[in-house]
Design a protein around this motif. Sequence first.
Motif, PDB file in Angstrom:
ATOM      1  N   VAL A 123       0.843  -1.186   0.000  1.00  0.00           N
ATOM      2  CA  VAL A 123       0.000   0.000   0.000  1.00  0.00           C
ATOM      3  C   VAL A 123       0.884   1.242   0.000  1.00  0.00           C
ATOM      4  N   ILE A 124       0.686   2.114  -0.985  1.00  0.00           N
ATOM      5  CA  ILE A 124       1.418   3.369  -1.092  1.00  0.00           C
ATOM      6  C   ILE A 124       0.839   4.361  -0.076  1.00  0.00           C
ATOM      7  N   ILE A 125       1.695   4.966   0.720  1.00  0.00           N
ATOM      8  CA  ILE A 125       1.249   5.961   1.691  1.00  0.00           C
ATOM      9  C   ILE A 125       1.534   7.357   1.153  1.00  0.00           C
ATOM     10  N   PHE A 126       0.457   8.087   0.894  1.00  0.00           N
ATOM     11  CA  PHE A 126       0.482   9.436   0.332  1.00  0.00           C
ATOM     12  C   PHE A 126       0.174  10.390   1.487  1.00  0.00           C
ATOM     13  N   ASP A 127       1.136  11.220   1.859  1.00  0.00           N
ATOM     14  CA  ASP A 127       0.943  12.121   2.997  1.00  0.00           C
ATOM     15  C   ASP A 127       0.504  13.498   2.527  1.00  0.00           C
ATOM     16  N   THR A 128      -0.603  13.985   3.079  1.00  0.00           N
ATOM     17  CA  THR A 128      -1.126  15.302   2.701  1.00  0.00           C
ATOM     18  C   THR A 128      -1.128  16.276   3.873  1.00  0.00           C
ATOM     19  N   THR A 129      -0.261  16.031   4.869  1.00  0.00           N
ATOM     20  CA  THR A 129      -0.161  16.913   6.027  1.00  0.00           C
ATOM     21  C   THR A 129       0.136  18.350   5.620  1.00  0.00           C
ATOM     22  N   LEU A 130       1.042  18.531   4.669  1.00  0.00           N
ATOM     23  CA  LEU A 130       1.480  19.871   4.278  1.00  0.00           C
ATOM     24  C   LEU A 130       0.531  20.559   3.303  1.00  0.00           C
ATOM     25  N   GLY A 178      -4.776  -0.760 -14.868  1.00  0.00           N
ATOM     26  CA  GLY A 178      -3.425  -0.358 -15.240  1.00  0.00           C
ATOM     27  C   GLY A 178      -2.936   0.885 -14.534  1.00  0.00           C
ATOM     28  N   ALA A 179      -3.733   1.417 -13.607  1.00  0.00           N
ATOM     29  CA  ALA A 179      -3.357   2.613 -12.850  1.00  0.00           C
ATOM     30  C   ALA A 179      -3.394   2.301 -11.363  1.00  0.00           C
ATOM     31  N   VAL A 180      -2.867   3.216 -10.572  1.00  0.00           N
ATOM     32  CA  VAL A 180      -2.965   3.081  -9.117  1.00  0.00           C
ATOM     33  C   VAL A 180      -4.280   3.704  -8.677  1.00  0.00           C
ATOM     34  N   LEU A 181      -5.096   2.937  -7.969  1.00  0.00           N
ATOM     35  CA  LEU A 181      -6.351   3.440  -7.420  1.00  0.00           C
ATOM     36  C   LEU A 181      -6.084   3.926  -5.994  1.00  0.00           C
ATOM     37  N   SER A 182      -6.512   5.151  -5.715  1.00  0.00           N
ATOM     38  CA  SER A 182      -6.201   5.789  -4.433  1.00  0.00           C
ATOM     39  C   SER A 182      -7.477   6.170  -3.692  1.00  0.00           C
ATOM     40  N   VAL A 183      -7.352   6.282  -2.362  1.00  0.00           N
ATOM     41  CA  VAL A 183      -8.481   6.716  -1.534  1.00  0.00           C
ATOM     42  C   VAL A 183      -8.055   7.920  -0.693  1.00  0.00           C
ATOM     43  N   GLY A 210     -16.291  10.287  11.532  1.00  0.00           N
ATOM     44  CA  GLY A 210     -15.392   9.409  12.275  1.00  0.00           C
ATOM     45  C   GLY A 210     -15.055   8.115  11.558  1.00  0.00           C
ATOM     46  N   LEU A 211     -15.215   8.095  10.230  1.00  0.00           N
ATOM     47  CA  LEU A 211     -15.038   6.855   9.472  1.00  0.00           C
ATOM     48  C   LEU A 211     -13.871   6.894   8.499  1.00  0.00           C
ATOM     49  N   ALA A 212     -12.996   7.894   8.609  1.00  0.00           N
ATOM     50  CA  ALA A 212     -11.948   8.055   7.598  1.00  0.00           C
ATOM     51  C   ALA A 212     -11.026   6.843   7.512  1.00  0.00           C
ATOM     52  N   VAL A 213     -10.556   6.345   8.643  1.00  0.00           N
ATOM     53  CA  VAL A 213      -9.663   5.188   8.618  1.00  0.00           C
ATOM     54  C   VAL A 213     -10.423   3.932   8.190  1.00  0.00           C
ATOM     55  N   ALA A 214     -11.631   3.761   8.702  1.00  0.00           N
ATOM     56  CA  ALA A 214     -12.431   2.595   8.318  1.00  0.00           C
ATOM     57  C   ALA A 214     -12.723   2.614   6.816  1.00  0.00           C
ATOM     58  N   ASN A 215     -13.061   3.784   6.289  1.00  0.00           N
ATOM     59  CA  ASN A 215     -13.319   3.882   4.851  1.00  0.00           C
ATOM     60  C   ASN A 215     -12.059   3.641   4.033  1.00  0.00           C
ATOM     61  N   SER A 216     -10.906   4.132   4.534  1.00  0.00           N
ATOM     62  CA  SER A 216      -9.646   3.905   3.827  1.00  0.00           C
ATOM     63  C   SER A 216      -9.332   2.423   3.746  1.00  0.00           C
ATOM     64  N   LEU A 217      -9.522   1.702   4.857  1.00  0.00           N
ATOM     65  CA  LEU A 217      -9.294   0.252   4.849  1.00  0.00           C
ATOM     66  C   LEU A 217     -10.274  -0.435   3.903  1.00  0.00           C
ATOM     67  N   ALA A 218     -11.536  -0.009   3.922  1.00  0.00           N
ATOM     68  CA  ALA A 218     -12.518  -0.600   3.013  1.00  0.00           C
ATOM     69  C   ALA A 218     -12.099  -0.375   1.565  1.00  0.00           C
ATOM     70  N   GLY A 219     -11.528   0.803   1.287  1.00  0.00           N
ATOM     71  CA  GLY A 219     -11.053   1.096  -0.058  1.00  0.00           C
ATOM     72  C   GLY A 219      -9.911   0.184  -0.473  1.00  0.00           C
ATOM     73  N   VAL A 220      -8.984  -0.045   0.437  1.00  0.00           N
ATOM     74  CA  VAL A 220      -7.866  -0.952   0.156  1.00  0.00           C
ATOM     75  C   VAL A 220      -8.396  -2.357  -0.103  1.00  0.00           C
ATOM     76  N   GLN A 221      -9.343  -2.794   0.699  1.00  0.00           N
ATOM     77  CA  GLN A 221      -9.903  -4.140   0.517  1.00  0.00           C
ATOM     78  C   GLN A 221     -10.696  -4.252  -0.779  1.00  0.00           C
ATOM     79  N   ALA A 222     -11.138  -3.088  -1.314  1.00  0.00           N
ATOM     80  CA  ALA A 222     -11.852  -3.087  -2.596  1.00  0.00           C
ATOM     81  C   ALA A 222     -10.915  -2.905  -3.788  1.00  0.00           C
ATOM     82  N   GLY A 223      -9.592  -2.857  -3.526  1.00  0.00           N
ATOM     83  CA  GLY A 223      -8.629  -2.816  -4.620  1.00  0.00           C
ATOM     84  C   GLY A 223      -7.750  -1.593  -4.690  1.00  0.00           C
ATOM     85  N   ALA A 224      -7.996  -0.577  -3.864  1.00  0.00           N
ATOM     86  CA  ALA A 224      -7.121   0.599  -3.859  1.00  0.00           C
ATOM     87  C   ALA A 224      -5.756   0.219  -3.317  1.00  0.00           C
ATOM     88  N   ARG A 225      -4.697   0.849  -3.852  1.00  0.00           N
ATOM     89  CA  ARG A 225      -3.351   0.568  -3.353  1.00  0.00           C
ATOM     90  C   ARG A 225      -2.595   1.851  -3.014  1.00  0.00           C
TER      91      ARG A 225
END
Length: 529
Positions: free
Chosen positions: A6-13, A197-202, A209-224
């Motif tokens: 899983v690619i970790i994309f940081d958007t803190t900045l 053929g592309a990277v699917l991102s969430v 209060g569901l951001a982490v839960a939704n992110s995991l659901a996205g990964v389980q649905a094929g996002a990387r």
Amino acid sequence: MDPDRVIIFDTTLRDGEQSPGISLNAGEKLEIAHQLARLGVDVIEAGFPIASPGDFEAVRAIAREVHGPVIAGLARAHAADIERAAEAVRDADRPRIHTFISTSDIHIEHQLQSTRADVKGSARAAVAHAKSFVHDVEFSPMDATRADVEFTAEVIQIALDEGATTINVPDTVGYATPEEYAAFLRRLRELVPDLAGAVLSVHCHDDLGLAVANSLAGVQAGARQVEAAINGIGERAGNASLEEIVMLIATRAADLGYTTGINTREIARTSRMVSRLTGYPVQPNKAIVGRNAFAHESGIHQDGVLKDRSTYEIMDATTVGLEGNDLVLGKHSGRHALRSALEELGITVDGQALNTAFKRFKEIADRKKQVTAMDLEALVADELRDELRAYTLEWFDVDVSNRRPPHARVSVQTPDGDSVVGDFTGDGPVDAIFRAINAATRREARLREFRIDAVTGGQDALGEASVVLELAGQSASGQGVSTDIIEAAAVAYVRALSNVQRKVLMAAEVPPVTAEPAATTEPALTPAP
């Protein structure tokens, strides 16, 4: 690439810095970016280059000086945005342009005041334009989870046809549930076979209060790729918390089967740095990095942990860097010891920067018996705040008694180099010194937030003050560190005043645009995915 990586994309900045009151200067942004690289994030979204000259310069500095991660700049689907982002990230080892436009009818009708046909045309032009500058282009259909899935699929296919390499599907307002989000992504993959053929991102917001839960659901649905922020900071209720999604993947690796490239032992240090520099505190019960995350108050829990930690702990605190750093310096420590200690923390200083850090260290060491690693982190972060300071606290006197109101007198150096003096009384010594600073600078700033925390324990602990001020409709924060909490508060106030004054001047120079564009107009700066 490992299909389970899983690619970790940081958007803190970028998204994180859109939080109210946060006003990082270029030096602070660069220091956070270096720490994110040490943490091991794959992508750093360094900012929104067209938003301001300061944001552009910060993104460009990060692109030039931070090596390892992909460096991304955000751009709306507008030629000027894309060209500015391209210029900002041009010198990065691995540059990326991230462009976006809304696909929900709510946004198209009410914000863009446009049509679906125009959105498709803008998406096509934006991705093609970005592709002319960089190979790596990310596209986001903003507010996708409230949009028609078939129309969103059409726009995504257009982006892929024009060369987008990553497709990010944001839950922009944090409305989706995990089941809905996963179903939406699975349907998109059915409608757009080229997504394989592309990277699917969430990119999930935390309004429910569901951001982490939704992110995991996205990964389980094929996002990387997961887009997240340190401490979960960001617009409104914030983003998915980077440390939570990373430790979820690490702790449940045997069941989930995913991996990341994160050095988890850098998590706590990164969290502390972002909290100090932004002025946004970490709640005590925050998962992973809160001070109570590994604390046990209940007698039953304490008994179990003493017998076997696994009874009530599913993670080892040392894996996120919360324990095990025994580095201690004292007033007899020299420059070499300080430099070595800072290098252990991943901070490289030399020449004049080392001399300045050493002088500040000696001042603190004279007041404290021991200077710990966390003290050093706070001191270095404190020095970074000097870069763009407009006002400087020169000295202060405070008279305190329970028989009369406290009285403060201060001297402040102005941006022009003049010294101005002010005095005032207040409800307490901190209130008095804040009012005295206003009197000296002739600024009627309004205090919105004030907080004081101890960096470490003990009677001689460093105090870290954080202030948020409002002036002429703008707000900004400032922080200060000292063993004297009144001094820390005064320094924080002066820095907040400097930051908010700078924002007021910038707002006066660049009149806001109130309409999101028709094709020929400059777009308004709107919150991104």
